[in-house]
Design a protein around this motif. Structure first.
Motif, PDB file in Angstrom:
ATOM      1  N   GLN A   1       7.713  11.335   0.171  1.00  0.00           N
ATOM      2  CA  GLN A   1       7.071  12.602  -0.625  1.00  0.00           C
ATOM      3  C   GLN A   1       5.527  12.338  -0.905  1.00  0.00           C
ATOM      4  N   ASP A   2       5.195  11.108  -1.462  1.00  0.00           N
ATOM      5  CA  ASP A   2       3.662  10.930  -1.642  1.00  0.00           C
ATOM      6  C   ASP A   2       2.958  11.193  -0.387  1.00  0.00           C
ATOM      7  N   ALA A   3       3.324  10.845   0.612  1.00  0.00           N
ATOM      8  CA  ALA A   3       2.623  10.949   1.747  1.00  0.00           C
ATOM      9  C   ALA A   3       2.376  12.298   2.213  1.00  0.00           C
ATOM     10  N   ILE A   4       3.499  13.345   1.948  1.00  0.00           N
ATOM     11  CA  ILE A   4       3.224  14.563   2.306  1.00  0.00           C
ATOM     12  C   ILE A   4       2.675  15.588   1.220  1.00  0.00           C
ATOM     13  N   GLY A   5       2.484  14.741   0.061  1.00  0.00           N
ATOM     14  CA  GLY A   5       1.696  15.610  -0.979  1.00  0.00           C
ATOM     15  C   GLY A   5       2.644  16.204  -1.869  1.00  0.00           C
ATOM     16  N   THR A   6       3.937  16.133  -1.838  1.00  0.00           N
ATOM     17  CA  THR A   6       4.705  16.462  -3.047  1.00  0.00           C
ATOM     18  C   THR A   6       4.346  16.160  -4.314  1.00  0.00           C
ATOM     19  N   PRO A   7       4.026  16.633  -5.366  1.00  0.00           N
ATOM     20  CA  PRO A   7       3.459  16.583  -6.632  1.00  0.00           C
ATOM     21  C   PRO A   7       4.604  15.671  -7.488  1.00  0.00           C
ATOM     22  N   PHE A   8       5.701  16.194  -7.536  1.00  0.00           N
ATOM     23  CA  PHE A   8       6.872  15.668  -8.499  1.00  0.00           C
ATOM     24  C   PHE A   8       8.195  15.427  -7.789  1.00  0.00           C
ATOM     25  N   CYS A   9       8.806  14.322  -7.979  1.00  0.00           N
ATOM     26  CA  CYS A   9      10.069  13.884  -7.592  1.00  0.00           C
ATOM     27  C   CYS A   9      11.435  14.265  -8.413  1.00  0.00           C
ATOM     28  N   ILE A  10      12.231  14.628  -8.474  1.00  0.00           N
ATOM     29  CA  ILE A  10      13.451  14.890  -9.547  1.00  0.00           C
ATOM     30  C   ILE A  10      14.678  14.115  -8.783  1.00  0.00           C
ATOM     31  N   THR A  11      14.745  13.174  -9.655  1.00  0.00           N
ATOM     32  CA  THR A  11      15.780  12.143  -9.092  1.00  0.00           C
ATOM     33  C   THR A  11      17.143  12.297 -10.181  1.00  0.00           C
ATOM     34  N   PHE A  12      18.290  12.740  -9.235  1.00  0.00           N
ATOM     35  CA  PHE A  12      19.511  13.198  -9.998  1.00  0.00           C
ATOM     36  C   PHE A  12      20.541  11.728  -9.818  1.00  0.00           C
ATOM     37  N   ASP A  13      20.851  10.963 -11.001  1.00  0.00           N
ATOM     38  CA  ASP A  13      21.461   9.850 -10.682  1.00  0.00           C
ATOM     39  C   ASP A  13      22.960   9.736 -11.583  1.00  0.00           C
ATOM     40  N   PHE A  14      23.531   8.834 -11.532  1.00  0.00           N
ATOM     41  CA  PHE A  14      24.961   8.781 -11.950  1.00  0.00           C
ATOM     42  C   PHE A  14      24.867   9.320 -13.625  1.00  0.00           C
ATOM     43  N   ASP A  15      23.872   8.713 -14.292  1.00  0.00           N
ATOM     44  CA  ASP A  15      23.694   9.221 -15.853  1.00  0.00           C
ATOM     45  C   ASP A  15      23.668  10.714 -15.925  1.00  0.00           C
TER      46      ASP A  15
ATOM     47  N   GLU B   1       0.732  -1.184   0.140  1.00  0.00           N
ATOM     48  CA  GLU B   1      -0.109   0.055  -0.015  1.00  0.00           C
ATOM     49  C   GLU B   1       0.909   1.358  -0.098  1.00  0.00           C
ATOM     50  N   ARG B   2       0.429   2.294  -0.643  1.00  0.00           N
ATOM     51  CA  ARG B   2       1.023   3.593  -0.424  1.00  0.00           C
ATOM     52  C   ARG B   2      -0.082   4.698  -0.017  1.00  0.00           C
ATOM     53  N   THR B   3       0.422   5.473   0.846  1.00  0.00           N
ATOM     54  CA  THR B   3      -0.723   6.386   1.286  1.00  0.00           C
ATOM     55  C   THR B   3       0.057   7.745   0.944  1.00  0.00           C
ATOM     56  N   LEU B   4      -0.868   8.612   0.316  1.00  0.00           N
ATOM     57  CA  LEU B   4      -0.663   9.759  -0.382  1.00  0.00           C
ATOM     58  C   LEU B   4      -1.696  11.168  -0.189  1.00  0.00           C
ATOM     59  N   LEU B   5      -0.982  12.232  -0.519  1.00  0.00           N
ATOM     60  CA  LEU B   5      -2.095  13.242  -0.243  1.00  0.00           C
ATOM     61  C   LEU B   5      -1.909  13.780  -1.684  1.00  0.00           C
ATOM     62  N   LYS B   6      -3.026  13.882  -2.278  1.00  0.00           N
ATOM     63  CA  LYS B   6      -3.385  14.394  -3.555  1.00  0.00           C
ATOM     64  C   LYS B   6      -3.577  15.975  -3.558  1.00  0.00           C
ATOM     65  N   LEU B   7      -2.500  16.693  -3.320  1.00  0.00           N
ATOM     66  CA  LEU B   7      -2.739  18.220  -3.260  1.00  0.00           C
ATOM     67  C   LEU B   7      -2.221  18.639  -4.453  1.00  0.00           C
ATOM     68  N   LYS B   8      -2.869  19.562  -4.957  1.00  0.00           N
ATOM     69  CA  LYS B   8      -2.496  20.412  -6.289  1.00  0.00           C
ATOM     70  C   LYS B   8      -1.163  21.186  -5.922  1.00  0.00           C
ATOM     71  N   PRO B   9      -0.312  21.317  -7.068  1.00  0.00           N
ATOM     72  CA  PRO B   9       0.804  22.170  -6.884  1.00  0.00           C
ATOM     73  C   PRO B   9       0.489  23.536  -6.300  1.00  0.00           C
ATOM     74  N   ILE B  10      -0.395  24.117  -6.431  1.00  0.00           N
ATOM     75  CA  ILE B  10      -0.674  25.447  -5.761  1.00  0.00           C
ATOM     76  C   ILE B  10      -0.480  25.510  -4.285  1.00  0.00           C
ATOM     77  N   VAL B  11      -1.054  24.608  -3.810  1.00  0.00           N
ATOM     78  CA  VAL B  11      -1.274  24.540  -2.263  1.00  0.00           C
ATOM     79  C   VAL B  11      -0.275  23.417  -1.602  1.00  0.00           C
ATOM     80  N   ALA B  12       0.512  22.579  -2.353  1.00  0.00           N
ATOM     81  CA  ALA B  12       1.427  21.572  -1.752  1.00  0.00           C
ATOM     82  C   ALA B  12       2.287  22.319  -1.071  1.00  0.00           C
ATOM     83  N   PRO B  13       2.962  21.796   0.167  1.00  0.00           N
ATOM     84  CA  PRO B  13       3.758  22.380   0.838  1.00  0.00           C
ATOM     85  C   PRO B  13       5.350  22.412   0.158  1.00  0.00           C
TER      86      PRO B  13
END
Length: 456
Positions: free
Chosen positions: A407-421, A351-363
């Protein structure tokens, strides 16, 4: 789908949205502190309301009036004589209730509005109204419970030093009507908006932040000519609905309750409750009231100062009528979080728990996640470049999967992953919270891409 209120509250406490007030001392009944994420959400909602109804509204201006007002203000408004609730105790379990609410919940078709406390008690006994806690019909006498918080001002404590913590923000607007109109050279129709703390000594606060003794209001007093044929009431109703939808409230959970004429407040000609279907049931979210000229007339009478408006077209004076859209910040936040809270089943039975907050109000609009500690410096450099333009957090704690879930749980709409590539191809991976889809984006075009994402 409706989730249990306890599950939602536990989630919000766990992730830093709310904390129990005075928790290390055992708490203080029905007080809540806004944590780091909660206060950010609250600020964003208030800013959005202010931008919508003041900054970008052709009619309205703002005000920030004092919490402590001359006691005569509350005499004129009717709060000193009329601001109380009928209190009764269950003789069995000692639970405390508002007598009128007990009747309304168990005998919704009965009109109790004109009954004295003695008549209310007779009706409760006769109809065998039961205690919601112990299910027994055994209530004590009904007495008036003063909702005003009283305090002292000055050095000497006597009758002359008594003042009240304001029970609403509206009266600060009414007593400043003339100051605002003159100083800003405003012509009717116009509105005055205010955000501020109010205090009510409620008998039965509860349901988390839905009903508390200390709360924050966002109110508008819209002044218009009494014989104006424009349906301002309907106009403001539509403005409210548009704001709720823009905020991210599911309109399927919204309902409307127009007050019966017999149950209207003493200042109201017409009142509409815009209600929300909370986990505990339907409750008032946003009030819309036609107050006519009641408040200005009362303050003019008690202060002996004219509050009439001089119409520049007719050269005649009159007291404007008022439409009041009023919403509690805390209730609005609670409704938004109830809509946003979701528990999803994944393919692997997790299971994953998330807050589907819009970007205008997401912390946080974005989270920068370096895939490895070796990449922290490079990822942090990217994070610092984005900070001036976006609400962005930097998360290095745990493996990438756990960080996605956090980040799903606190409502962050997007994650940006910086990898070795990313070191070679100068690209990062953007993950969408709701769909979990991932896309590879060039760092050079990242700011423009992020602007589009937050504005969708």
């Amino acid at each position: 789908m409706k989730y249990k209120i306890d599950d939602i509250i536990q989630h919000l406490k766990m992730f830093g949205f709310f904390f129990q007030g005075s928790e290390i001392y055992g708490g203080l009944s029905n007080t809540w502190d806004y944590g780091p994420l909660g206060v950010e959400l609250k600020r964003l909602i208030k800013d959005l309301w202010w931008t919508t109804f003041v900054t970008r509204n052709e009619y309205n201006v703002g005000l920030d009036s004092s919490i402590l007002l001359n006691p005569k203000v509350w005499e004129a408004s009717g709060h000193v004589n009329n601001f109380s609730d009928p209190l009764t105790d269950c003789n069995g379990c000692k639970s405390r209730y508002r007598a009128d609410q007990l009747i309304e919940e168990q005998k919704p078709d009965f009109d109790y509005s004109k009954l004295s406390n003695e008549q209310l008690k007779e009706y409760i006994d006769k109809e065998k109204i039961i205690c919601p806690s112990c299910k027994k019909a055994n209530f004590g006498e009904i007495r008036e419970f003063d909702l005003l918080f009283q305090t002292q001002i000055g050095v000497i404590r006597d009758k002359k030093s008594e003042v009240y913590l304001r029970p609403e923000t509206a009266q600060g607007i009414f007593i400043n009507f003339k100051n605002i109109q003159r100083s800003m050279r405003l012509k009717v129709p116009f509105g005055v908006c205010q955000i501020g703390k109010s205090f009510r000594n409620e008998i039965t606060p509860g349901n988390f932040i839905f009903r508390t003794r200390e709360f924050e209001q966002m109110e508008i007093e819209f002044f218009y000519k009494p014989n104006d044929k424009t349906d301002w009431f309907q106009i403001w109703k539509l403005e409210i609905i548009n704001f709720l939808e823009n905020l991210g409230i599911n309109l399927e959970n919204i309902s409307y309750l127009e007050h019966d004429e017999k149950k209207l407040s003493h200042y109201s000609k017409k009142t509409l409750d815009i209600e929300y279907n909370f986990p505990f049931g339907i409750g008032e979210l946003w009030g819309l009231t036609s107050r006519t000229d009641f408040d200005l007339k009362r303050h003019q009478e008690y202060s002996k100062k004219s509050l009439e408006y001089l119409d520049p077209k007719t050269n005649k004076k009159y007291l404007p009528y008022v439409i009041e859209p009023s919403v509690g910040v805390d209730r609005l936040i609670f409704a938004l979080l109830c809509d946003a809270y979701s528990v999803q089943k994944l393919k692997n039975n997790e299971e994953r728990t998330l807050l589907k907050l819009k970007p205008i109000v997401a912390p946080y609009q974005f989270a920068i996640l370096p895939l490895s500690k070796q990449l922290n410096a490079n990822a942090m450099e990217l994070w610092k470049k984005l900070l001036p333009k976006f609400r962005c957090t930097f998360d290095t704690s745990g493996n990438i999967g756990k960080r996605y879930r956090r980040q799903d749980a606190i409502g962050t709409p997007f994650c940006i992953t910086f990898d070795f590539d990313s070191l070679n191809d100068k690209k990062v991976t953007i993950r969408d919270r709701d769909s979990m889809n991932q896309e590879r984006i060039s760092i050079v075009s990242l700011k423009e891409t992020l602007k589009k994402l937050v504005n969708n």
